[in-house]
Every structure is written in C-alpha cells, then in structure tokens.
Design a protein around this motif. Structure first.
Motif, short mmCIF file in Angstrom:
data_model
loop_
_atom_site.label_atom_id
_atom_site.label_comp_id
_atom_site.label_asym_id
_atom_site.label_seq_id
_atom_site.Cartn_x
_atom_site.Cartn_y
_atom_site.Cartn_z
N LYS A 1 -18.69 21.49 25.81
CA LYS A 1 -18.20 21.01 27.11
C LYS A 1 -19.39 20.55 27.96
CE LYS A 1 -13.83 21.88 26.52
NZ LYS A 1 -12.81 20.79 26.54
N ARG A 2 -19.07 19.76 28.95
CA ARG A 2 -20.10 19.29 29.86
C ARG A 2 -20.16 20.16 31.10
NH1 ARG A 2 -22.25 14.48 28.52
NH2 ARG A 2 -21.09 13.14 27.08
N THR A 3 -21.32 20.20 31.70
CA THR A 3 -21.51 20.94 32.96
C THR A 3 -20.50 20.48 33.99
OG1 THR A 3 -23.87 21.14 32.52
CG2 THR A 3 -23.16 21.47 34.79
N GLY A 4 -19.85 21.45 34.64
CA GLY A 4 -18.88 21.15 35.67
C GLY A 4 -17.45 21.08 35.20
N GLU A 5 -17.25 21.00 33.89
CA GLU A 5 -15.88 20.95 33.36
C GLU A 5 -15.19 22.30 33.51
OE1 GLU A 5 -16.69 18.69 29.35
OE2 GLU A 5 -14.55 18.63 29.81
N LYS A 6 -13.89 22.27 33.59
CA LYS A 6 -13.09 23.49 33.57
C LYS A 6 -12.75 23.78 32.11
CE LYS A 6 -9.27 25.73 36.04
NZ LYS A 6 -8.30 25.58 37.13
N VAL A 7 -13.01 25.02 31.69
CA VAL A 7 -12.85 25.37 30.28
C VAL A 7 -11.86 26.51 30.13
CG1 VAL A 7 -14.06 26.11 28.18
CG2 VAL A 7 -15.25 24.70 29.88
N PHE A 8 -10.98 26.37 29.17
CA PHE A 8 -10.00 27.42 28.88
C PHE A 8 -10.25 27.94 27.47
CE2 PHE A 8 -7.02 26.95 32.40
CZ PHE A 8 -7.31 25.68 32.87
N LEU A 9 -10.40 29.25 27.36
CA LEU A 9 -10.48 29.90 26.06
C LEU A 9 -9.25 30.79 25.93
CD1 LEU A 9 -14.24 30.98 25.93
CD2 LEU A 9 -13.22 28.82 25.21
N SER B 1 -8.47 30.30 20.14
CA SER B 1 -8.01 28.92 20.00
C SER B 1 -9.01 28.00 19.33
CB SER B 1 -7.63 28.35 21.38
OG SER B 1 -8.68 28.58 22.30
N SER B 2 -10.30 28.25 19.52
CA SER B 2 -11.30 27.37 18.93
C SER B 2 -12.44 28.19 18.36
CB SER B 2 -11.88 26.42 19.99
OG SER B 2 -10.87 25.70 20.66
N ARG B 3 -13.04 27.74 17.27
CA ARG B 3 -14.24 28.40 16.76
C ARG B 3 -15.49 27.83 17.42
NH1 ARG B 3 -14.19 31.44 12.19
NH2 ARG B 3 -16.19 32.07 13.05
N TYR B 4 -15.45 26.52 17.67
CA TYR B 4 -16.57 25.85 18.31
C TYR B 4 -16.04 24.94 19.42
CZ TYR B 4 -19.00 27.27 14.08
OH TYR B 4 -19.52 28.01 13.04
N LEU B 5 -16.79 24.92 20.54
CA LEU B 5 -16.37 24.12 21.67
C LEU B 5 -17.62 23.58 22.36
CD1 LEU B 5 -13.50 23.63 22.74
CD2 LEU B 5 -13.80 25.59 24.25
N GLY C 1 -14.22 34.84 17.42
CA GLY C 1 -15.20 34.32 18.35
C GLY C 1 -15.08 32.82 18.58
N THR C 2 -15.48 32.40 19.77
CA THR C 2 -15.59 30.98 20.10
C THR C 2 -17.02 30.73 20.54
OG1 THR C 2 -13.29 30.74 20.82
CG2 THR C 2 -14.88 29.13 21.67
N ARG C 3 -17.69 29.85 19.82
CA ARG C 3 -19.06 29.49 20.23
C ARG C 3 -18.97 28.30 21.18
NH1 ARG C 3 -23.82 31.05 19.41
NH2 ARG C 3 -23.32 32.36 17.60
N LEU C 4 -19.26 28.57 22.43
CA LEU C 4 -19.19 27.54 23.47
C LEU C 4 -20.59 27.03 23.79
CD1 LEU C 4 -17.69 25.99 25.77
CD2 LEU C 4 -18.14 27.98 27.23
N THR C 5 -20.72 25.73 23.77
CA THR C 5 -21.97 25.09 24.19
C THR C 5 -21.65 24.22 25.40
OG1 THR C 5 -22.77 25.03 21.91
CG2 THR C 5 -23.86 23.57 23.51
N THR D 1 -23.35 29.00 28.07
CA THR D 1 -23.41 28.75 26.63
C THR D 1 -23.56 30.09 25.93
OG1 THR D 1 -24.33 26.53 26.81
CG2 THR D 1 -24.81 27.76 24.79
N SER D 2 -22.62 30.41 25.04
CA SER D 2 -22.61 31.74 24.44
C SER D 2 -21.53 31.82 23.38
CB SER D 2 -22.34 32.79 25.52
OG SER D 2 -22.43 34.11 25.01
#
Lengths: 112, 115
Positions: free
Chosen positions: B13-21, B7-11, B109-113, B86-87
């Motif tokens: 998010k803040r600490t504590g957020e719920k994240v969906f990939l 769904s995303s190439r780059y994402l 791939g999705t690069r999540l920070t 983060t990965s």
C-alpha cells in the motif's frame, strides 16, 4: 506491568546437544506461562504451557517462581527443532485476562 | 481443526492509504487478537476483542482501529498507512474459558509493505 525477557536473540547448537532457551518474567500476580513456536513458513503455534506439566516433542519447561523463570529445555536437540521460540505470560487482571505478553523471541538453529 | 484465515498473505500500500486487514475464525471463539511481528521486537499486541462489538487496546494501538461486527470476523484498520507500519500482522483467536486465556490459534499472517 508484566514483562517477559528472552535474553538470547539467537541460539545455535549441534544436533544431539542439550538446548536451553531462557525466559524470565516480571509479574505481580500468579503467572501462567507458555512457549509458542514458529517453524519456517508455518504458523505460530502453542508448544507447551506450564500448567500442563507435559513434555512436547521432547521439550519441557518448569516454572521457577523464586527465580521468576520458565526456561525451555531439551536434552538432545534435533535439526527439526530449528525455529523461532516465544515465551508468553498471561495477564489475569479483569477484562485483560485473555491476553498474552510475548517475549522478543529466540531463534534456535540446530546444526547437523 | 481450528482455522484462522487472513484475507491476504502479502499487501503493498501507499503512504496515506486506508488499509483493511481481515481475519476470520471458524471455531466460534470469543476472543480475537491482532499482533504485529517485527524482527527483534517479537509479537506486540495491537488490539483485542473478547466479544462482538467489544474491543480493548493492546500495547501499541496508535494508528490502528478495529471492528468486530460478527463473532467470527475481526478487522484491523490502518486509517492512514505510514511506512513505520510496514510489518507482519498476525491474527489469533481463543476460547474464553473459565480460567481466562486458552490456547491462541494464529493465522498465517499478512506481510504489509507501505511505500
């Protein structure tokens, strides 16, 4: 537990030189082994698998059960071979026989 | 051609957020996988699924969950994102096959920070 070891994080060779990327495995059953490759800004993709006994892009890999190795070789490296290479082993236990265990990868750089 | 999309190439998010990939494949593959890719650590399997609504833990499931409601879609959920998540996240799919694992086809791939 199965394990895949790629002892070299980085490997640098000159164009036209032979290249060998090492892979050793630890597994109690009959292994099925693969090499995957990731070129810069591209997806990870299958390069070759040992059961096919084929040469892809000039690369070959022979499974040596005695030495528990599956080294990837090419007699004359090309600049376009520069990439990250991963060795992978398939588990054949029950419902987990679809998953792969990957090594940590070797970054190959072929210099002009 | 097998196509695996994420769904995303780059994402970010803040600490504590719920994240969906999200991951979608269009080749009717039974198996789907989520990996994370970190320098020096290679690919590590988080979860995989060999059928709709079926899932199995991989090597590093802690902090993650997954959902597979439809055959073509496999979601990775970070319940409460942390900086150590983060990965680069890679999705893959494969046919089941008589001999077990077939070739895995990977998404971009999705690069999540996580900050």
């Amino acid at each position: 537990a199965q394990r895949v070891t790629q002892p070299e994080k980085l490997l640098s060779v000159f164009k036209g030189a032979p290249v060998e990327l090492k892979c050793n495995y630890s597994y109690s059953g009959s292994p099925e082994l693969f090499w995957y490759v990731q070129y810069s800004r591209q997806r990870l993709q299958l390069l070759l698998r040992h059961i096919s006994r084929e040469s892809i892009k000039g690369f070959t890999a022979d499974l040596n059960k005695g030495e528990t190795s599956f080294h990837l070789k090419k007699p004359f490296a090309q600049e376009e071979d520069s990439a990250m290479y991963y060795c992978a082993l398939r588990s054949n236990s029950g419902g987990s026989n679809y998953k792969l265990t990957f090594g940590k990868g070797t970054l190959l750089t072929v210099n002009p | 051609d097998v196509k695996v999309t994420q769904s995303s190439r780059y994402l970010v998010k803040r600490t504590g957020e719920k994240v969906f990939l999200e991951c979608v494949q269009d080749m009717d593959h039974e198996n789907m996988f989520w990996y994370r890719q970190d320098p020096g650590l290679g690919l590590r399997l988080i979860y995989f699924s060999y059928d709709v609504k079926m899932k199995e833990k991989g090597d590093i499931p802690e902090g993650y969950s997954v959902s597979r409601e439809k055959k073509e879609r496999f979601s990775l959920i970070l319940e409460s994102a942390s900086t150590n998540q983060t990965s680069m996240y890679l999705c893959a799919s494969s046919l089941r096959g008589l001999a077990g694992a077939q070739e895995q086809y990977f998404g971009p791939g999705t690069r999540l920070t996580v900050t």
